[in-house]
Design a protein around this motif. Structure first.
Motif, short mmCIF file in Angstrom:
data_model
loop_
_atom_site.label_atom_id
_atom_site.label_comp_id
_atom_site.label_asym_id
_atom_site.label_seq_id
_atom_site.Cartn_x
_atom_site.Cartn_y
_atom_site.Cartn_z
N GLY A 132 0.82 -1.74 0.22
CA GLY A 132 -0.10 0.17 0.37
C GLY A 132 0.69 1.41 -0.18
O GLY A 132 0.22 2.25 -0.90
N PRO A 172 0.89 -6.29 -4.90
CA PRO A 172 -0.43 -5.73 -6.16
C PRO A 172 -1.69 -4.64 -5.11
O PRO A 172 -1.93 -6.02 -3.97
CB PRO A 172 -0.66 -6.34 -7.07
N PHE A 173 -1.77 -3.72 -5.04
CA PHE A 173 -2.23 -2.74 -4.70
C PHE A 173 -4.24 -4.04 -5.09
O PHE A 173 -3.69 -3.84 -6.06
CB PHE A 173 -2.38 -1.79 -5.05
N ARG A 178 -7.36 -3.31 -6.52
CA ARG A 178 -7.68 -2.51 -7.05
C ARG A 178 -8.77 -3.10 -7.59
O ARG A 178 -9.51 -2.42 -8.41
CB ARG A 178 -6.95 -1.46 -7.64
N ASP A 224 -1.82 -11.36 -9.81
CA ASP A 224 -1.05 -11.51 -8.10
C ASP A 224 -0.88 -12.16 -7.53
O ASP A 224 -0.39 -12.21 -6.96
CB ASP A 224 -2.57 -10.26 -6.92
N SER A 251 -8.57 0.46 -0.74
CA SER A 251 -8.67 1.84 -1.44
C SER A 251 -9.06 2.25 -0.25
O SER A 251 -9.46 1.82 0.60
CB SER A 251 -9.26 2.13 -2.81
#
Ligand code: SF4
Ligand code: SF4
Lengths: 384, 420
Positions: free
Chosen positions: B125, B150-151, B153, B161, B333
C-alpha cells in the motif's frame, strides 16, 4: 517559419480543456471513446489498440478555481490531485470516458478511488506497476496487468484489444518516442534552436491529440528544426529534475531560461517517453510492453530500481547532456520527488555537480523570487 | 454540562503485559547487535513477519521505533536532523525520525538498535515505504528485498497478483536462507502460523467485545497495547498467550460492565493514526466527553482480523500472500475503507466518526475530506475532522483541537438531549 506555426498550434491545443478535445475527436469518430491517463506512465498503446483516444490528464494549472476539490483534499496535498478532481466537478472532462491511474504515490492512489466514487460514469482503472524489477515473476505479472486493463476497456466500452492491434499501436508509439528522443538529442546539441518552453508545448500537445496527428507534427518539426536560426547565448546548461507529475507553470520554465539556463535535460512527460529503446513488437505484445516498463525504463522517482542508487540515473543524464548543473523542481508536497531529492543531491555533491532547489505549484503565477534565485545561481557559476 | 468523565483507574494486566513483551523484544534486538545474529527491517502494514521468524531473523520495525520515540517526546530532534540533510518539512515524518536516528548515531553498532542484515520492504500500500527502505538500505549497507504487493484494485486479488506475490515470497525465502544460513523448514513456518492464528483469534475476539456497552477498552487509544503483540510479535507463543490473557480480562470487564472511562457517553469510530507526540493530551480531549472509540481503522493497518481471515498453516505461503494482498487496511483503497468504517458504525453501534487527519501520512489522509462528505452527507453520520501529525510535534495545536472537539461533542450532546 513553419516551426513557429507548428508550435503555435501546439500552444492552442493545450489551452483547450481535455473534454473539448475528446468531444472534437468523437465528432469524426462516432461511438469512439477517450481515455485520460494520469502521470506518470500508462500504456497508451493499450487504449489506442482498442480504437480509443489516449489523452494525458495533467491537472488544470491555473485555469480553474478550486471550488470543490479543496474540501476533498487537504492543504498538504499536491495541486495536480486537486485540480484534476476539480476538472471532474466542473464538467471539464465531459467527453472523456475513462481514466487510468497508477501506483506513483499515495495521493494518486486515493485520487483514483475518489474519482470513481464521485463520478461513477467514468471507467476508472488503477494499475499496479511492478516495483520489484528483478523477480522472475515480474514479466508475467506485468503482462497480466495490461491484459486486465484491456479486459476492463472491453467490458466497459465494448471495444476489442487484440494482440495484432496492440502490436501495431506499439509500433506507432515507438515511432513517436523515437521522434521525441530525437528532439531531446537536438536540444542537447543546439539548445539555442529549441527552447524548453517550446519543447514542453510540443510534448504536451502530443498528449492531447491522436497519436497519428502527433507523429506527423513531430515529423514536421524534426525536418524543419535544424534549419532554424538561433544564436548561442551565454547560459549555463542545466538538467531539470522533479517535474514528472504535477506540471510546472510555463512561466517557471520561461524564467529558468531567461535567468540564464539552457535546460538540456528534464523529466517532463517522462511517462510518454518512458522507454530507452523501442518496445519489441513481435511475440506477445502485452508481455513485451509490460516487460519493457521494467526493463527499458528511464530512471524515475516513481519506480524502484533495484540496488541502483537514485542519483545514478541523474548523474548519467548530466553527463550525457553535458550539463553544468541540476535544478531540482519538485512540486510542493510531492513525496516521490521530495524523498528522492535527498539521495540525488548527495550523489551530485559527491560528483561535484552544482544544484539548486526550486519548489513549485502548478497554480504559481509570480516568479520574481525564483528569478532572483536562479540569476544568483547562474552568476555564481558563470563567474566562478 | 453533566459531571466530568474520568479515566477509570485501570487495574488490568493487558497494558503491563504488552509493555513487558515489547521490552523483551527490544532487549533481543540489543543482544542481536552484540551477538551478530541476523536482523531484518520490515514494515508494519500487512507484514509477513512470520517469514523472518522461520529463519530466526530478529524483526526490526523502524515504524515502531519512530513512534516509540515520538511518544517519549524524542522525535523532534531526529526529524530536524533529517531535515538538515535535505528531507522536506512536507514529507512523512516517520521516515525522517528513522533516518534522523541513523544520522545521529542512534542505530547501529554500540546502540540498542542494530543495523538490519536484510531490509525487507513489504510494499503493502504505502508508496513511502519504498523510499524509506531504499534510504535505509543505502544508509546501513544492508541487502534490500522489495516485496512488491499489488494494491487491491479489484474486489478480489487477481490470480496474477497471488502468483506474483507467492513467487516473490519463494525468492525471498532463498535470500533468507542465505542470510541466516538456515534451510527453510515449512513445518517450522506452519507452527509459527499456528501461533499467529491464536493471536489473530484473540485480537478479533477482543475487538468483538467492544460491541458491548460499555466497550471494555478504547479501540483506538488502548489498541496500541495490542498492536505491538499482533504486528511485531505475531507468530510467537508469547503473543498468542498474551491475547488469551487479554480476552479473559476483557470478558471479565464486559461481565462487570466496566469500560476504560467512568462513563461511556459517546461511542465513536476513529479513523487515522494517533498523534504519538501528544498521545495523552489528545486522549484527554475525548475522555472528558465520555467518548470511547469502539472501533478504529488504525488498529487494522497490520491486518484486518475482525472479518474472519486467519493465516492457514496448511497453505502457508498462499495465506501469507492473501493477508498481504487483501487482509489489511493499507493495501485497500480509501473508498474501501469507507465501507470498513460504515460497518464499524453500524455493527459497533457508534454515534459518530472522528477523522484524525495526519499531515505526514497521505496514505491515510489524502482525500479524507471526501470521506467526511460521504459520512455526513450520504450517511448522516456526525463526523469530525481534525488535523495534526503522528510523529511531528510541530503540527499539534492543542487549543484549536480542543475547540473543535468540544464544539463537536457539545452539538452531539445537544442532539441527544433533543432526541430524548
Ligand atoms: S505531484 Fe507527486 S504527490 Fe502529487 S500526484 Fe503527482 S507524484 Fe503524487
Ligand atoms: S506515509 Fe503513512 S503509512 Fe506510509 S510510512 Fe508514512 S506514516 Fe507510515
Amino acid at each position: 517559419m513553419k516551426v513557429d506555426q507548428t508550435i503555435e498550434r501546439c500552444r492552442e491545443l493545450i489551452a483547450e480543456p481535455l473534454g473539448a478535445i475528446a468531444e472534437r475527436w468523437k465528432e469524426s469518430h462516432p461511438g469512439g471513446r477517450a481515455v485520460a491517463c494520469f502521470p506518470v506512465w500508462s500504456p497508451a498503446e493499450v487504449i489506442h489498440a482498442g480504437g480509443m483516444l489516449p489523452l494525458g490528464l495533467l491537472g488544470a494549472g491555473a485555469t480553474v478555481e478550486l471550488t470543490h476539490a479543496d474540501s476533498r483534499f487537504q492543504s498538504f496535498v499536491c495541486s495536480i490531485a486537486k485540480s484534476s478532481l476539480e476538472l471532474g466537478f466542473q464538467g471539464l472532462l465531459k467527453g472523456v470516458d475513462g481514466l487510468v491511474f497508477s501506483n506513483i504515490c499515495d495521493v494518486a492512489r486515493n485520487l483514483s478511488s475518489i474519482y470513481k466514487r464521485n463520478f461513477p460514469h467514468f471507467h476508472v482503472d488503477y494499475l499496479h506497476l511492478a516495483q520489484n524489477s528483478t523477480s522472475g515473476g515480474v514479466a508475467d505479472y506485468m503482462a497480466d496487468e495490461l491484459r486486465r486493463l484491456a479486459r476492463g476497456f472491453e467490458e466497459a466500452f465494448g471495444v476489442r484489444v487484440t494482440e495484432p492491434s496492440l502490436a501495431k499501436s506499439i509500433e506507432l508509439y515507438n515511432a513517436i518516442r523515437a521522434r521525441i528522443r530525437g528532439l531531446y538529442a537536438f536540444r542537447i546539441a543546439e539548445p539555442q534552436k529549441l527552447s524548453t518552453v517550446e519543447l514542453y508545448q510540443i510534448l504536451r500537445a502530443a498528449t492531447q491529440a491522436p497519436p497519428e496527428e502527433a507523429l506527423s507534427r513531430l515529423d514536421d518539426l524534426a525536418a524543419e528544426l535544424p534549419a532554424r536560426e538561433g544564436r548561442p547565448k551565454d547560459r549555463i546548461r542545466v538538467v531539470v529534475e522533479g517535474a514528472f507529475c504535477e506540471q510546472p507553470p510555463l512561466g517557471l520554465l520561461e524564467v529558468l531560461e531567461e535567468a540564464g539556463c539552457y535546460i538540456v535535460e528534464d523529466d517532463l512527460f517522462l511517462g510518454w517517453r518512458w522507454f530507452t529503446s523501442d518496445v519489441p513488437a513481435d511475440g506477445d505484445p502485452f508481455r513485451a510492453l509490460g516487460q519493457s516498463y521494467v526493463g527499458r525504463a528511464v530512471p524515475s522517482c516513481t519506480r524502484h530500481e533495484g540496488r541502483e542508487s537514485r542519483a545514478k540515473g541523474l548523474i548519467e543524464k548530466v553527463r550525457r547532456s553535458r550539463a553544468d548543473a541540476v535544478i531540482f523542481t519538485p512540486a510542493k508536497f510531492c513525496e516521490p520527488a521530495l524523498f528522492d531529492f535527498v539521495p540525488m543531491r548527495q550523489g551530485l555533491e559527491r560528483e561535484g555537480i552544482p544544484q539548486l532547489l526550486v519548489e513549485f505549484e502548478e497554480k504559481m503565477w509570480t516568479f520574481e523570487r525564483t528569478r532572483n534565485e536562479i540569476e544568483t545561481f547562474v552568476e555564481s557559476m558563470l563567474f566562478d | 454540562m453533566p459531571a466530568e468523565v474520568k479515566e477509570r483507574q485501570y487495574q488490568g494486566k493487558v497494558h503491563q503485559l504488552s509493555r513487558d513483551l515489547m521490552n523483551a523484544w527490544m532487549a533481543q534486538l540489543a543482544r542481536a547487535n552484540e551477538t551478530g545474529e541476523p536482523t531484518g527491517a520490515i514494515m508494519i502494514s500487512g507484514n509477513c513477519v512470520e517469514l523472518l521468524r522461520a529463519f530466526d531473523i530478529h524483526p526490526i520495525f523502524p515504524e515502531v521505533t519512530a513512534l516509540q520515540n515520538a511518544i517519549r517526546h524524542q522525535s523532534l530532534p531526529l526529524i530536524l536532523k533529517a531535515e538538515e540533510v535535505g528531507y522536506s518539512s512536507d514529507s512523512c515524518a516517520d521516515v525522517k525520525a528513522d533516518m534522523g536516528l541513523f544520522l545521529s548515531g542512534g542505530m547501529g553498532p554500540g546502540t540498542k538498535m542494530p543495523y538490519p542484515t536484510v531490509t525487507l520492504c513489504n510494499y503493502v500500500g504505502c508508496n513511502v515505504y519504498v523510499k524509506w527502505f531504499e534510504h535505509l538500505a543505502a544508509a546501513t549497507g544492508s541487502e534490500l528485498f522489495m516485496l512488491d504487493v499489488p494494491f487491491l484494485r479489484t474486489s478480489e486479488p487477481t490470480a496474477a497478483d497471488v502468483r506474483y506475490v507467492v513467487k516473490q515470497i519463494e525468492e525471498l525465502i532463498a535470500v533468507l536462507e542465505r542470510i541466516s544460513k538456515k534451510k527453510f523448514d515449512i513445518d517450522k513456518l506452519r507452527e509459527i502460523l499456528r501461533y499467529s492464528v491464536r493471536a489473530e483469534e484473540g485480537y478479533a475476539r477482543s475487538k468483538d467485545l467492544c460491541k458491548g456497552s460499555p466497550a471494555p477498552f478504547d479501540s483506538y487509544f488502548d489498541a496500541i497495547n495490542m498492536m505491538g503483540p499482533i504486528n511485531v510479535l505475531r507468530g510467537t507463543r508469547e503473543a498468542a498467550d498474551f491475547f488469551d490473557e487479554a480476552v479473559k480480562e476483557f470478558e471479565g470487564m464486559v461481565a462487570e460492565k466496566v469500560g476504560p472511562l467512568s462513563e461511556e457517553r459517546f461511542r465513536m469510530v476513529v479513523e487515522g493514526p494517533p498523534p504519538y507526540p501528544y498521545y495523552r493530551s489528545f486522549r484527554n480531549l475525548f475522555t472528558k466527553w465520555g467518548a470511547v472509540a469502539v472501533a478504529s481503522t488504525y488498529s487494522t493497518v497490520g491486518g484486518i482480523w475482525e472479518w474472519g481471515f486467519r493465516h492457514d498453516p496448511a497453505r502457508p505461503l498462499e495465506s501469507i500472500a492473501e493477508q498481504m494482498l487483501t487482509e489489511n487496511l493499507t493495501n485497500r483503497s480509501i473508498v474501501a475503507r469507507y465501507g470498513q468504517i460504515k460497518r464499524y458504525v453500524e455493527e459497533w453501534k457508534a454515534d459518530c466518526l472522528v477523522i484524525h487527519s495526519i499531515k505526514s501520512c497521505r496514505l491515510f489522509s489524502a482525500g479524507q475530506g471526501d470521506m467526511r462528505e460521504y459520512f455526513t452527507k450520504e450517511l448522516g453520520v456526525p463526523t469530525l475532522l481534525v488535523e495534526s501529525d503522528l510523529e511531528d510535534p510541530r503540527y499539534y495545536a492543542e487549543a484549536q483541537l480542543r475547540n473543535r472537539i468540544d464544539a463537536f461533542f457539545e452539538s452531539l450532546e445537544h442532539k441527544k438531549l433533543v432526541a430524548a
